[in-house]
Write a protein that holds these residues in place. Sequence first.
Motif, short mmCIF file in Angstrom:
data_model
loop_
_atom_site.label_atom_id
_atom_site.label_comp_id
_atom_site.label_asym_id
_atom_site.label_seq_id
_atom_site.Cartn_x
_atom_site.Cartn_y
_atom_site.Cartn_z
N PRO A 89 0.82 -1.22 0.00
CA PRO A 89 0.00 0.00 0.00
C PRO A 89 0.85 1.27 0.00
CG PRO A 89 -0.83 -1.59 1.61
CD PRO A 89 0.50 -2.09 1.16
N ALA A 90 1.97 1.25 0.71
CA ALA A 90 2.86 2.41 0.73
C ALA A 90 3.51 2.61 -0.63
CB ALA A 90 3.92 2.24 1.82
N TYR A 91 3.91 1.51 -1.24
CA TYR A 91 4.51 1.58 -2.58
C TYR A 91 3.53 2.21 -3.57
CZ TYR A 91 5.92 -0.04 -7.22
OH TYR A 91 6.23 -0.09 -8.55
N GLU A 92 2.29 1.76 -3.53
CA GLU A 92 1.29 2.28 -4.45
C GLU A 92 1.00 3.75 -4.18
OE1 GLU A 92 -2.03 -0.34 -4.01
OE2 GLU A 92 -1.07 -1.99 -5.10
N ALA A 93 1.01 4.15 -2.91
CA ALA A 93 0.77 5.55 -2.56
C ALA A 93 1.89 6.45 -3.09
CB ALA A 93 0.64 5.70 -1.05
N LEU A 94 3.13 6.02 -2.92
CA LEU A 94 4.27 6.81 -3.40
C LEU A 94 4.30 6.84 -4.93
CD1 LEU A 94 7.07 5.63 -0.92
CD2 LEU A 94 5.64 7.68 -0.79
N ARG A 95 3.99 5.71 -5.55
CA ARG A 95 3.97 5.66 -7.01
C ARG A 95 2.86 6.56 -7.56
NH1 ARG A 95 6.31 4.79 -11.21
NH2 ARG A 95 5.09 3.15 -12.19
N SER A 96 1.76 6.66 -6.83
CA SER A 96 0.67 7.52 -7.27
C SER A 96 1.12 8.98 -7.31
CB SER A 96 -0.53 7.36 -6.32
OG SER A 96 -1.55 8.28 -6.66
N VAL A 97 1.87 9.40 -6.28
CA VAL A 97 2.40 10.77 -6.28
C VAL A 97 3.33 10.95 -7.47
CG1 VAL A 97 3.80 12.45 -5.02
CG2 VAL A 97 2.20 10.99 -3.77
N GLU A 98 4.22 9.99 -7.67
CA GLU A 98 5.16 10.08 -8.78
C GLU A 98 4.43 10.22 -10.12
OE1 GLU A 98 8.80 7.53 -10.89
OE2 GLU A 98 7.30 6.53 -9.65
N LYS A 99 3.45 9.36 -10.35
CA LYS A 99 2.74 9.36 -11.64
C LYS A 99 1.93 10.63 -11.86
CE LYS A 99 2.27 4.31 -12.01
NZ LYS A 99 1.31 3.18 -11.99
N ARG A 100 1.25 11.09 -10.81
CA ARG A 100 0.41 12.28 -10.96
C ARG A 100 1.25 13.53 -11.20
NH1 ARG A 100 -4.11 12.06 -6.28
NH2 ARG A 100 -4.44 14.19 -7.05
N GLU A 143 -1.55 14.75 -0.47
CA GLU A 143 -2.65 14.60 0.50
C GLU A 143 -3.34 13.25 0.32
OE1 GLU A 143 -4.93 18.06 -0.42
OE2 GLU A 143 -3.93 19.31 1.10
N ASP A 144 -3.59 12.87 -0.92
CA ASP A 144 -4.26 11.59 -1.18
C ASP A 144 -3.39 10.42 -0.74
OD1 ASP A 144 -6.35 12.99 -2.25
OD2 ASP A 144 -5.82 12.62 -4.35
N ALA A 145 -2.08 10.52 -0.96
CA ALA A 145 -1.16 9.44 -0.56
C ALA A 145 -1.15 9.30 0.96
CB ALA A 145 0.24 9.72 -1.07
N SER A 146 -1.11 10.43 1.65
CA SER A 146 -1.12 10.40 3.11
C SER A 146 -2.40 9.78 3.65
CB SER A 146 -0.95 11.83 3.64
OG SER A 146 -0.95 11.85 5.04
N LYS A 158 0.84 -0.14 10.85
CA LYS A 158 0.41 1.20 11.24
C LYS A 158 1.55 2.15 11.61
CE LYS A 158 -3.09 3.55 14.01
NZ LYS A 158 -4.20 3.37 14.97
N PRO A 159 2.46 1.79 12.55
CA PRO A 159 3.51 2.75 12.93
C PRO A 159 4.43 3.11 11.77
CG PRO A 159 3.94 0.58 13.88
CD PRO A 159 2.56 0.54 13.32
N HIS A 160 4.63 2.19 10.86
CA HIS A 160 5.51 2.43 9.72
C HIS A 160 4.84 3.36 8.71
CE1 HIS A 160 8.40 -0.67 10.96
NE2 HIS A 160 7.33 -1.30 11.42
N PHE A 161 3.58 3.09 8.43
CA PHE A 161 2.85 3.92 7.48
C PHE A 161 2.60 5.32 8.04
CE2 PHE A 161 0.72 0.41 4.71
CZ PHE A 161 1.97 -0.13 4.49
N GLN A 162 2.43 5.41 9.36
CA GLN A 162 2.26 6.72 9.99
C GLN A 162 3.50 7.58 9.81
OE1 GLN A 162 1.19 5.63 14.03
NE2 GLN A 162 -0.97 6.05 13.67
N LYS A 163 4.67 6.96 9.91
CA LYS A 163 5.92 7.70 9.73
C LYS A 163 6.07 8.18 8.29
CE LYS A 163 8.38 5.27 13.42
NZ LYS A 163 9.40 4.24 13.74
N ILE A 164 5.70 7.34 7.34
CA ILE A 164 5.80 7.73 5.94
C ILE A 164 4.78 8.83 5.63
CG2 ILE A 164 5.59 6.94 3.56
CD1 ILE A 164 6.50 4.16 4.52
N ALA A 165 3.57 8.68 6.18
CA ALA A 165 2.54 9.71 5.98
C ALA A 165 2.98 11.04 6.59
CB ALA A 165 1.22 9.26 6.59
N ALA A 166 3.65 10.97 7.73
CA ALA A 166 4.10 12.19 8.41
C ALA A 166 5.13 12.95 7.57
CB ALA A 166 4.68 11.86 9.78
N VAL A 167 6.04 12.23 6.95
CA VAL A 167 7.05 12.92 6.14
C VAL A 167 6.43 13.46 4.85
CG1 VAL A 167 7.94 10.96 4.79
CG2 VAL A 167 9.47 12.81 5.40
#
Length: 203
Positions: A89-100, A143-146, A158-167
Amino acid sequence: MRFLILLLTLATFVPGPGAHAGNRGDGGGGGGRDSSNTVNNRTTREVVRLLESGVGECLQLFEAYRFDCIRKTYGFAARKIKGGIDYQPAYEALRSVEKRVEAAVNANADPTAKRIRKGLVRYSAVKPAAVAAVKRETIRAMEDASTVLLRSPAPHQKPHFQKIAAVIDSNKVLLRSALLRGPVQLYRLALGLWPVAQLSHRG
């Protein structure tokens, strides 16, 4: 004859070396492979570091080049966790930012501007008139990725994704402030130089 039957029986029920090696592989070698598929502090820290330092460097570029830099930074971070089952899910979120952001940059590319290089990477510029629109799309993508990262995780993620969302949220705040910083800095600079200019004029 009885002795031969006993030997055959033992050979049937006693596992050979291959069976033990297979079990050790599941716990040892298999664990090594699973470690790349499982959320872990080292990988999460690396992703956070890439996003934090990478976007920070992007914001040092001329405004028109920042977005291509940001999309490549998110691509680098995404590839860090590519193939990891728990990180999917984190990979897809980051890739979504990259693609958009890539789509926004390509749609608004400035054909008159030369590509610039920072380190080993080259970046393209968007048209000056499109900076505001590309900025809005970049921020919306972040915002959508977060949101995805905070909504989707299982307890161990959860704790890992929270850290990625925070950055990512931090990137968004820095991007907004960086795009507002130019006029403010010029204004402060003008205020700071005004007395000097005034004194110089009087002298």
